[in-house]
Scaffold this motif. Structure first.
Motif, PDB file in Angstrom:
ATOM      1  N   ILE A  35       1.044  -1.293   0.062  1.00  0.00           N
ATOM      2  CA  ILE A  35       0.103  -0.508   0.158  1.00  0.00           C
ATOM      3  C   ILE A  35       0.984   1.004  -0.077  1.00  0.00           C
ATOM      4  O   ILE A  35       0.504   2.407  -1.029  1.00  0.00           O
ATOM      5  N   VAL A  36       1.876   1.487   1.187  1.00  0.00           N
ATOM      6  CA  VAL A  36       2.848   2.332   1.387  1.00  0.00           C
ATOM      7  C   VAL A  36       3.677   2.495  -0.675  1.00  0.00           C
ATOM      8  O   VAL A  36       3.517   4.104  -0.968  1.00  0.00           O
ATOM      9  N   ALA A  37       3.953   1.418  -1.217  1.00  0.00           N
ATOM     10  CA  ALA A  37       4.853   1.694  -2.362  1.00  0.00           C
ATOM     11  C   ALA A  37       3.866   1.794  -3.401  1.00  0.00           C
ATOM     12  O   ALA A  37       4.256   2.649  -3.816  1.00  0.00           O
ATOM     13  N   ASN A  38       2.654   1.945  -3.612  1.00  0.00           N
ATOM     14  CA  ASN A  38       1.482   2.074  -4.280  1.00  0.00           C
ATOM     15  C   ASN A  38       1.170   3.448  -4.369  1.00  0.00           C
ATOM     16  O   ASN A  38       0.963   4.991  -5.235  1.00  0.00           O
ATOM     17  N   ALA A  39       1.158   4.108  -3.061  1.00  0.00           N
ATOM     18  CA  ALA A  39       0.901   5.146  -2.361  1.00  0.00           C
ATOM     19  C   ALA A  39       1.878   6.581  -3.263  1.00  0.00           C
ATOM     20  O   ALA A  39       2.000   7.731  -3.449  1.00  0.00           O
ATOM     21  N   LEU A  40       3.104   6.007  -2.877  1.00  0.00           N
ATOM     22  CA  LEU A  40       4.396   6.446  -3.536  1.00  0.00           C
ATOM     23  C   LEU A  40       4.748   6.449  -4.741  1.00  0.00           C
ATOM     24  O   LEU A  40       4.870   7.935  -4.942  1.00  0.00           O
ATOM     25  N   ASN A  41       3.855   5.460  -5.851  1.00  0.00           N
ATOM     26  CA  ASN A  41       4.122   6.230  -6.949  1.00  0.00           C
ATOM     27  C   ASN A  41       2.702   7.115  -7.443  1.00  0.00           C
ATOM     28  O   ASN A  41       3.672   7.376  -8.541  1.00  0.00           O
TER      29      ASN A  41
END
Length: 64
Positions: A4-10
């Motif tokens: 979720i954090v990786a998707n948010a950062l992308n």
């Protein structure tokens, strides 16, 4: 959770690019109303004085 954090950062990384592209595409569309508002402010050349030479020339050529 890391996914979720990786998707948010992308997504957050793409937001400035998308904003820039939308601003570039929207600028001409938003500029049209301001160009139309200034359309009635034309600078025209002063009218030339009519001396009547054309009429005199026309009459003299018809008599010739």
């Amino acid at each position: 959770m890391n996914r979720i954090v990786a998707n948010a950062l992308n997504t957050l990384r793409l937001v400035p690019r998308a904003t820039l592209i939308l601003m570039v595409l929207a600028a001409p569309v938003l500029a049209v109303p301001t160009m139309r508002a200034d359309a009635d402010l034309m600078i025209e050349a002063p009218a030339l004085k009519k001396t009547g030479v054309g009429f005199v020339l026309l009459v003299s050529l018809r008599r010739g």
